[in-house]
Design a protein around this motif. Structure first.
Motif, PDB file in Angstrom:
ATOM      1  N   UNK A   1      39.733  14.308  44.237  1.00  0.00           N
ATOM      2  CA  UNK A   1      39.889  13.781  42.877  1.00  0.00           C
ATOM      3  C   UNK A   1      39.955  12.253  42.863  1.00  0.00           C
ATOM      4  N   UNK A   2      40.239  11.650  44.014  1.00  0.00           N
ATOM      5  CA  UNK A   2      40.232  10.186  44.102  1.00  0.00           C
ATOM      6  C   UNK A   2      38.858   9.667  44.522  1.00  0.00           C
ATOM      7  N   UNK A   3      37.866  10.537  44.490  1.00  0.00           N
ATOM      8  CA  UNK A   3      36.514  10.104  44.856  1.00  0.00           C
ATOM      9  C   UNK A   3      36.308  10.021  46.353  1.00  0.00           C
ATOM     10  N   UNK A   4      37.084  10.782  47.100  1.00  0.00           N
ATOM     11  CA  UNK A   4      36.932  10.747  48.558  1.00  0.00           C
ATOM     12  C   UNK A   4      36.074  11.926  48.999  1.00  0.00           C
ATOM     13  N   UNK A   5      34.918  11.605  49.533  1.00  0.00           N
ATOM     14  CA  UNK A   5      33.933  12.635  49.872  1.00  0.00           C
ATOM     15  C   UNK A   5      34.159  13.141  51.290  1.00  0.00           C
ATOM     16  N   UNK A   6      35.374  13.525  51.538  1.00  0.00           N
ATOM     17  CA  UNK A   6      35.713  14.063  52.845  1.00  0.00           C
ATOM     18  C   UNK A   6      35.964  12.973  53.867  1.00  0.00           C
ATOM     19  N   UNK A   7      36.835  13.335  54.821  1.00  0.00           N
ATOM     20  CA  UNK A   7      37.017  12.490  55.996  1.00  0.00           C
ATOM     21  C   UNK A   7      36.359  13.275  57.107  1.00  0.00           C
ATOM     22  N   UNK A   8      35.563  12.591  57.906  1.00  0.00           N
ATOM     23  CA  UNK A   8      34.663  13.309  58.788  1.00  0.00           C
ATOM     24  C   UNK A   8      35.003  13.193  60.253  1.00  0.00           C
ATOM     25  N   UNK A   9      35.010  14.319  60.935  1.00  0.00           N
ATOM     26  CA  UNK A   9      35.258  14.323  62.369  1.00  0.00           C
ATOM     27  C   UNK A   9      34.009  14.044  63.176  1.00  0.00           C
ATOM     28  N   UNK A  10      32.856  14.065  62.511  1.00  0.00           N
ATOM     29  CA  UNK A  10      31.606  13.772  63.211  1.00  0.00           C
ATOM     30  C   UNK A  10      31.277  12.302  62.971  1.00  0.00           C
ATOM     31  N   UNK A  11      31.247  11.549  64.051  1.00  0.00           N
ATOM     32  CA  UNK A  11      31.019  10.109  63.927  1.00  0.00           C
ATOM     33  C   UNK A  11      29.665   9.846  63.266  1.00  0.00           C
TER      34      UNK A  11
ATOM     35  N   UNK B   1      25.767   7.049  36.395  1.00  0.00           N
ATOM     36  CA  UNK B   1      27.228   7.012  36.257  1.00  0.00           C
ATOM     37  C   UNK B   1      27.801   5.615  36.445  1.00  0.00           C
ATOM     38  N   UNK B   2      27.037   4.725  37.060  1.00  0.00           N
ATOM     39  CA  UNK B   2      27.560   3.385  37.332  1.00  0.00           C
ATOM     40  C   UNK B   2      28.509   3.345  38.519  1.00  0.00           C
ATOM     41  N   UNK B   3      28.684   4.473  39.195  1.00  0.00           N
ATOM     42  CA  UNK B   3      29.611   4.505  40.334  1.00  0.00           C
ATOM     43  C   UNK B   3      28.967   3.910  41.580  1.00  0.00           C
ATOM     44  N   UNK B   4      29.799   3.249  42.368  1.00  0.00           N
ATOM     45  CA  UNK B   4      29.366   2.704  43.660  1.00  0.00           C
ATOM     46  C   UNK B   4      30.049   3.524  44.747  1.00  0.00           C
ATOM     47  N   UNK B   5      29.359   3.753  45.834  1.00  0.00           N
ATOM     48  CA  UNK B   5      29.968   4.478  46.948  1.00  0.00           C
ATOM     49  C   UNK B   5      30.155   3.534  48.125  1.00  0.00           C
ATOM     50  N   UNK B   6      31.356   3.568  48.648  1.00  0.00           N
ATOM     51  CA  UNK B   6      31.679   2.716  49.782  1.00  0.00           C
ATOM     52  C   UNK B   6      31.800   3.604  51.010  1.00  0.00           C
ATOM     53  N   UNK B   7      31.034   3.299  52.008  1.00  0.00           N
ATOM     54  CA  UNK B   7      30.972   4.153  53.193  1.00  0.00           C
ATOM     55  C   UNK B   7      31.616   3.464  54.384  1.00  0.00           C
ATOM     56  N   UNK B   8      32.724   4.003  54.837  1.00  0.00           N
ATOM     57  CA  UNK B   8      33.365   3.473  56.041  1.00  0.00           C
ATOM     58  C   UNK B   8      32.763   4.139  57.277  1.00  0.00           C
TER      59      UNK B   8
ATOM     60  N   UNK C   1      36.146   5.154  39.196  1.00  0.00           N
ATOM     61  CA  UNK C   1      35.030   6.107  39.226  1.00  0.00           C
ATOM     62  C   UNK C   1      34.221   6.038  40.532  1.00  0.00           C
ATOM     63  N   UNK C   2      34.531   5.101  41.381  1.00  0.00           N
ATOM     64  CA  UNK C   2      33.764   4.921  42.614  1.00  0.00           C
ATOM     65  C   UNK C   2      34.142   5.958  43.677  1.00  0.00           C
ATOM     66  N   UNK C   3      33.326   6.000  44.704  1.00  0.00           N
ATOM     67  CA  UNK C   3      33.542   6.978  45.787  1.00  0.00           C
ATOM     68  C   UNK C   3      33.693   6.282  47.137  1.00  0.00           C
ATOM     69  N   UNK C   4      34.342   6.972  48.061  1.00  0.00           N
ATOM     70  CA  UNK C   4      34.307   6.509  49.450  1.00  0.00           C
ATOM     71  C   UNK C   4      34.009   7.695  50.375  1.00  0.00           C
ATOM     72  N   UNK C   5      33.414   7.386  51.520  1.00  0.00           N
ATOM     73  CA  UNK C   5      33.393   8.379  52.591  1.00  0.00           C
ATOM     74  C   UNK C   5      34.286   7.836  53.696  1.00  0.00           C
TER      75      UNK C   5
END
Lengths: 339, 328, 324
Positions: free
Chosen positions: B106-116, B135-142, B58-62
Motif C-alpha cells: 500500500x506504500x507503493x513498494x513492489x516487493x523486496x527481492x531476494x534475487x539480486x 498516472x504521473x507516478x515515478x518508480x524508484x528502483x534500488x 503515488x510513487x513506487x519503489x522496488x
C-alpha cells in the motif's frame, strides 16, 4: 667528468572522480569516463617517451589510471617504451585529498611540471597544494574555464619540452594564476581559481551549483564573453582577461538589470544584477556575517556560521600556468624537435 | 535548492530510525530470536532516506534483500516490520516473507527481492503502467553494484530508455557483492569501471555519481532525477557510493575487506555527518538531538515488545495466499 | 458464432479485452507492425496503437520482469514469448517473481498477467524452437497454466486469463494456429479456468489429452468408432488448476485411462495426472494407466525423425486397442 644535471621530471595528476557529477542530470554536461582518462594519460606518456625525460610521476588513484595507461601498451609500442614511470607510493582515499597529497609529493620530488587532468575543481585543489611547481591543465569535464581543451599528445610534448627550458624561458611561457582567497576569522581557509559564490543554502549536498535562485554574491578572477559557468554572468557586464590584473564582484538581486548567462552546459538563465564593480588585484572585501554556503569554482565547498567573519581577497597563487602553445612555439623556434 | 528545517530534521530522524531498527535486529538475531538470515542496512541510511524523500505518495519503489531501510524510509510501520522479521502473524507479510521480502504494497513498494537485480525489470514495468494509465507516478528502483552485472540491469535500463519510462535507477554501490569488490585497480573485481554510472551512456540515459553517505547529496540528485522522469525526461541512473558497516549478512566474517577500510568509511558515517551539519547550521542542538534519539529508541523498543508478544502464524497459513484472493 | 482460426480467436480475445479494459496491453518481440511471429497479434497495433501493443527488443527477461511490475501497479499485461523454448531465459521472472509475489507479501500483491507462448513441435524447427514446457510451470505454486485445443476454447480461456488476478502461463500449439472452428461472438463469452471439457463422450476408455493431442485423440476416436470402440476424450484445458473431478468421473465410467501429451514423458504433466488418478481413483481402474508422450529426447530436426518423434493418432489407436 660531466657535472650532474638536474633530472627532467613530469608529474601527472588525473582525477578519476571528475566528469560524473549531478550536472549530467540537471544540465547536459559531457560524459567523460575513466577509460578516456586512461587514454589521455597514455597519449601523454607516449609523447614524453620520445623526449628523453628522466622520470614521470603519476598519482595513484582508485581506478588505477596510471596502471591502465601502461597496461594498454602492446607490441612495438611497448618494446620501444623506455620512459621511467613511477606510480607514486601514497595511500588513496578516493577523494580530492588524493590530488592535493600527490601535488605536495611531486613538489617534494622537485618535479618540473605537473599535468592535471580534471575540471576547475581538481585544478583548484592542485594549485592550492603547490608552492612553486607550474601546472598545465587539460579539461576532462564540463563547465570548465581553467583547464584547456586540447589534444593530450601535444600537451605531453609541451610538458616534456618545458623541462628543457631555462628559468628565463620558463617565465616566458607561463602566466600567473589569479586566485580568490577565502579568509575566515582572519585565516586563509580556501581558494578559487575562477569564481567564488556565496549561496543562501544550508548544506553542501551534491556539491555542484546549478540553482541560481540562492545566489547572493559572486567573485570572479576573469570575466569573458565566451566562458561558461558563473563567470558567464560577469561576462555580460565587463571584460577582464585571465592575464590582466583585477576581477569582478557582483551582487545578485533585483534591480534594473537582468542578464542571460550560460551557467551550465545547456542551461541559460536570466540573472538579476543588483550591483557590480571591478575589484583591484590584492583587494580584500569584507562580507556581512551570516550563515552561508560558499561555492568555489562551481562546487559548494564551505559552510560558514553566522558568528564567523568572512573576507574575500583577490591575489595571485604562488605557482604559474604553463601555456602549452607558447611552449611548443618556443621549442620550434629553438628547433628542439629537429632530429 | 533550499530545504526547510523541518524536512532536514525529518530526514535525520528517518536515518536514526533505520540505524536503531537495524542495530536492534542485529542484537536479536545474535540472540537467536530471528530465523533465517538478515542483511543489514547499517551505514547506508543516507541513500534510502535521501532517495525516498524525493518521492510523492503515488510513487513506487522496488527494494532489495537489504531492504529494511527502504521500507522504513518510505514510512513503513516499525511494529509490522519487526514482527515480520521475527516471523510473526502480525508481520507485514504474515510471516511468509521475512527479512528479505518485507514490503508494504500500500506504500507503493513492489516487493523486496531476494534475487539480486530482479527489481530492475519490475520497476520498468511499473513505469509502463504510469505511461499506459497516465498516472504521473515515478518508480524508484534500488539495486546494488552487484546487480549492475546482471542481465536484468541491462535489459531493464534499455527498455526504460527506449520507452522513456519514468523510472529512476538508484545504484547503492556499497563496494562489494558479498566478497567481490565492485572495482579495484588490481586483483579480483566485479567490473572494469569504477563508477557504475558510466554505464548510463551506453543506454542513452543520464548517469551521475553522488556521495551516498551525504543524505542531501542523494536527495538533491534523486529529486532532480524524479523531476526529470515525471516531466517526460525519461529514466536516469543515480549511483550512490556508500558502504555497509556490517558484512553481507549477519555472521559474514568479512575476510575480504580490511578493518582500516571500514574505519575510513565509518569516519564518513552518514548520520553523524548530517547531525554535525545541522548543528553547525544551528538547526539542531544537543538537547534536541538527545530527545530525538530517545524517541526513536522508544519506538523501536515498542516494536520489539510488539513482536515478542505477537502470535506465530497459524499452521493453516502455509497454503493460503498462493493465489491472490483465494484461500488455496 | 463465427468461423475463426485458433490464431484469430486469440486475437479477438485480446482485442475484446483491450476494448473492455484500458489497463490491458500487449508486449513482446515483433508483436507490432510484424503482427507476431505466428501472426497472432496481427493488426492489433493498428487498432490500439503502439502504446498498447508494444514491440520490445529481444529482451525476454525485461518482457516478463516488466510485465510483473506492470501487473503489480494496476495494468493487465499480455506478454508474448516467441517460442515456449525461450521461456528458460526469463525463468527467474516467472517462478521467483510472478509466481511468488503474492505469497511472499502475505497476500498483499497481485500479479494479473498473461504470458503467451507457442508450444510444440511439428514445423521442423528443431530442439530449441519446438519445446513443450508446460510441466515446468505446472510444478510452480502461484502460477496458473492454460492450454487450449480449439479456437473457441482459445478465445474463452484467454479472456478469463486476462481477467484473472494471478499470473497465467498460456500455451498455444503452433500447429493449431490455423485450425478453424466455431467461436462465439458474445463479448462476455469466457471459459472459466479450472474446468475440463469432455470433447467426445464414450464408454470404453478415457483419453485425457492436452494441446494438439486432443486433436489426435479425436481423430483416433473417429477411426476407433468405425471398429465399434467408443473412447471418451477429455481436454483439461487448464493444467493448473486441474479439474480432476471430470477425469475421475469419466474413469469411473470407463475403468481405463490413457493420458496423452506431446511432452517428453519423464516428469511431464501426464505424470501428475497419473499420480492424481492413481491416488484418488485407483479402485476405479481396471488396468494400469497408459501414457502416450514423446520420447525422452530433444525434438529432432529431420522430418523423418520428427514424424517418428511426435505421438500421433496411430499411437493412441494402438494403445487403445491394447487396453480394450
Amino acid at each position: 667528468m660531466q657535472s650532474e644535471r638536474k633530472k627532467r621530471t613530469v608529474g601527472i595528476i588525473a582525477n578519476p572522480a571528475s566528469g560524473r557529477d549531478i550536472r549530467r542530470l540537471v544540465a547536459h554536461g559531457s560524459v567523460f569516463d575513466n577509460a578516456e582518462k586512461v587514454n589521455i594519460v597514455r597519449r601523454i606518456l607516449l609523447a614524453l617517451n620520445k623526449l628523453d625525460i628522466d622520470k614521470v610521476y603519476i598519482m595513484p588513484d582508485s581506478f588505477g589510471i596510471g596502471h591502465e595507461a601502461l597496461n594498454g601498451l602492446w607490441g612495438e609500442e611497448k618494446e620501444n617504451f623506455k620512459l621511467d614511470v613511477e606510480i607514486m607510493d601514497m595511500s588513496i582515499r578516493g577523494s580530492a585529498e588524493d590530488s592535493s597529497n600527490a601535488a605536495e609529493l611531486m613538489e617534494e620530488k622537485d618535479t618540473d611540471i605537473i599535468i592535471v587532468l580534471g575540471g576547475d575543481g581538481t585544478n583548484r585543489v592542485v594549485v592550492k597544494a603547490l608552492k612553486k611547481t607550474p601546472v598545465m591543465s587539460i579539461s576532462t569535464g564540463t563547465n570548465n574555464v581553467f583547464p584547456i581543451m586540447a589534444e593530450s599528445t601535444m600537451l605531453g610534448m609541451a610538458a616534456g619540452l618545458y623541462t628543457f627550458f631555462t628559468e628565463e624561458e620558463r617565465q616566458k611561457v607561463t602566466s600567473p594564476i589569479k586566485s580568490i582567497y577565502i579568509i575566515r576569522d582572519g585565516n586563509v581557509e580556501d581558494m578559487a581559481l575562477i569564481d567564488a559564490v556565496i549561496v543562501n543554502e544550508s548544506y553542501i549536498g551534491s556539491r555542484a551549483l546549478w540553482h541560481t535562485e540562492q545566489l547572493e554574491e559572486l567573485f570572479v578572477t576573469r570575466s569573458t564573453s565566451h566562458d561558461i559557468g558563473m563567470v558567464s554572468i560577469a561576462g555580460r557586464l565587463t571584460q577582464v582577461r585571465a592575464d590582466e590584473e583585477g576581477g569582478v564582484f557582483i551582487e545578485i538581486g533585483n534591480n534594473s538589470l537582468t542578464v542571460k548567462a550560460a551557467i551550465a552546459p545547456g542551461v541559460v538563465k536570466e540573472i538579476p544584477i543588483k550591483r557590480w564593480r571591478k575589484i583591484e588585484q590584492e583587494e580584500t572585501i569584507k562580507l556581512p556575517s551570516k550563515q552561508r554556503i560558499i561555492a568555489l569554482d562551481g562546487e559548494r565547498e564551505l559552510s560558514v556560521k553566522k558568528t564567523e567573519q568572512l573576507e574575500v581577497k583577490l591575489s595571485y597563487a604562488p605557482v604559474r600556468f604553463v601555456e602549452y602553445k607558447d611552449v611548443l612555439a618556443l621549442a620550434d623556434e629553438k628547433k628542439m624537435l629537429e632530429v | 535548492m533550499k530545504e526547510s528545517k523541518d524536512k532536514m530534521i525529518q530526514m535525520l530522524e528517518d536515518m536514526m530510525v533505520i540505524r536503531e531498527f537495524e542495530s536492534t535486529v542485529q542484537k536479536h538475531f545474535a540472540e537467536g530470536e530471528i530465523p533465517g538470515f538478515v542483511h543489514l542496512y547499517l551505514g547506508e541510511e543516507a541513500v534510502a532516506v535521501g532517495a525516498c524523500n524525493a518521492l510523492e505518495e503515488k510513487d513506487y519503489i522496488t527494494s532489495t534483500h537489504r531492504g529494511h531501510g527502504h521500507l522504513l524510509a518510505r514510512g513503513g510501520d516499525v511494529n509490522k516490520m519487526m514482527a515480520e522479521i521475527f516471523g510473526k502473524a502480525t508481520g507485514y507479510n504474515k510471516g511468509k516473507g521475512g527479512s528479505m521480502h518485507i514490503a508494504d504494497v500500500s506504500l507503493g513498494i513492489l516487493g523486496a527481492n531476494g534475487i539480486v537485480g530482479a527489481g530492475l525489470p519490475i520497476a520498468a514495468g511499473s513505469g509502463i503502467t504510469s505511461q499506459i494509465l497516465d498516472t504521473g507516478a515515478v518508480t524508484l528502483c534500488f539495486f546494488g553494484d552487484g546487480a549492475s552485472n546482471r542481465g536484468t540491469f541491462h535489459e531493464a535500463i534499455n527498455l526504460a530508455s527506449i520507452w522513456n519510462l519514468p523510472v529512476v535507477f538508484v545504484c547503492e554501490n556499497n563496494m562489494y557483492a558479498i566478497s567481490m569488490p565492485q572495482y579495484r585497480s588490481d586483483g579480483r573485481k566485479g567490473q572494469n569501471i569504477k563508477d557504475v554510472s558510466d554505464r548510463a551512456v551506453a543506454y542513452g540515459i543520464s548517469g551521475v555519481t553522488v556521495d551516498g553517505n551525504d543524505v542531501m547529496a542523494v536527495n538533491e540528485a534523486v529529486t532532480e532525477a524524479v523531476k526529470k522522469a515525471r516531466n517526460g525526461g525519461g529514466p536516469s541512473l543515480v549511483e550512490c557510493k556508500t558502504y555497509r558497516h556490517r558484512g553481507h549478512f549477519e555472521g559474514d566474517p568479512t575476510v575480504y575487506r580490511s578493518d582500516e577500510e571500514l574505519e575510513e568509511w565509518k569516519k564518513k558515517d552518514p548520520i553523524s555527518r548530517f547531525k554535525n551539519l545541522l548543528k553547525d547550521q544551528e538547526l539542531l542542538d544537543d538537547a534536541e538531538y538527545d530527545e530525538l534519539k530517545e524517541k526513536v529508541e522508544a519506538r523501536i523498543k515498542e516494536a520489539v515488545d510488539f513482536s515478542q508478544n505477537s502470535p506465530d502464524p497459524d499452521p493453516s497459513e502455509v497454503t493460503t495466499d498462493v493465489y491472490y484472493g483465494e484461500g488455496v | 458464432m463465427s468461423k475463426l482460426t485458433y490464431a484469430e480467436a486469440l486475437r479477438e480475445a485480446m482485442a475484446e479485452e483491450m476494448e473492455r479494459d484500458k489497463s490491458v496491453f500487449i508486449m513482446g518481440e515483433d508483436v507490432g507492425v510484424f503482427g507476431g511471429c505466428f501472426g497472432v497479434t496481427g493488426d492489433l497495433v493498428e487498432r490500439f496503437g503502439e502504446d498498447r501493443v508494444r514491440d520490445t527488443p529481444i529482451t525476454e527477461t525485461a518482457i516478463v520482469g516488466s510485465a510483473v511490475g506492470a501487473a503489480m501497479t494496476g495494468s493487465r499485461p499480455i506478454a508474448e514469448i516467441m517460442f515456449a523454448g525461450f521461456l528458460g531465459v526469463p525463468m527467474d521472472e516467472i517462478f521467483n517473481q510472478a509466481a511468488k509475489m503474492c505469497y511472499m507479501t502475505g497476500g498483499q500483491a497481485k500479479v494479473p498477467m498473461v504470458l503467451r507462448a507457442p508450444n510444440g513441435a511439428g514445423i521442423g524447427a528443431a530442439a530449441q524452437h519446438s519445446e513443450r514446457t508446460e510441466a515446468w510451470f505446472v510444478h510452480v505454486p502461484g502460477l496458473k497454466v492454460v492450454y487450449p485445443s480449439t479456437p473457441a476454447d482459445a478465445k474463452g480461456l484467454l479472456k478469463s486469463a486476462v481477467r484473472d488476478d494471478n499470473p497465467v502461463i498460456f500455451f498455444e500449439h503452433k500447429i493449431l494456429y490455423n485450425h478453424k472452428g466455431e467461436v462465439p461472438d458474445d463479448k462476455d463469452f469466457t471459459i472459466p479456468l479450472g474446468k475440463a471439457d469432455v470433447k467426445r463422450e464414450g464408454k470404453d476408455l478415457t483419453v485425457v489429452a492436452t494441446g494438439i493431442l486432443v486433436t489426435y485423440a479425436l481423430e483416433a476416436a473417429e477411426k476407433l468408432a468405425e471398429e465399434g470402440i467408443e473412447i471418451e476424450v477429455i481436454d483439461p484445458r487448464t493444467l493448473v488448476p486441474f479439474d480432476k473431478e471430470t477425469v475421475l468421473d469419466s474413469v469411473e465410467k470407463t475403468g481405463k485411462l490413457i493420458i496423452a501429451s506431446e511432452e517428453t514423458k519423464r516428469g511431464s504433466f501426464t505424470s501428475e495426472v497419473s499420480a492424481v488418478v492413481a491416488k484418488e481413483g485407483l479402485f476405479l481402474l481396471e488396468q494400469p494407466i497408459k501414457r502416450i508422450c514423446a520420447p525422452d529426447a530433444p525434438v529432432p530436426f529431420s522430418s523423418a525423425l520428427e514424424k517418428v518423434y511426435i505421438p500421433g493418432p496411430e499411437k493412441i489407436i494402438s494403445a487403445v486397442k491394447e487396453m480394450v
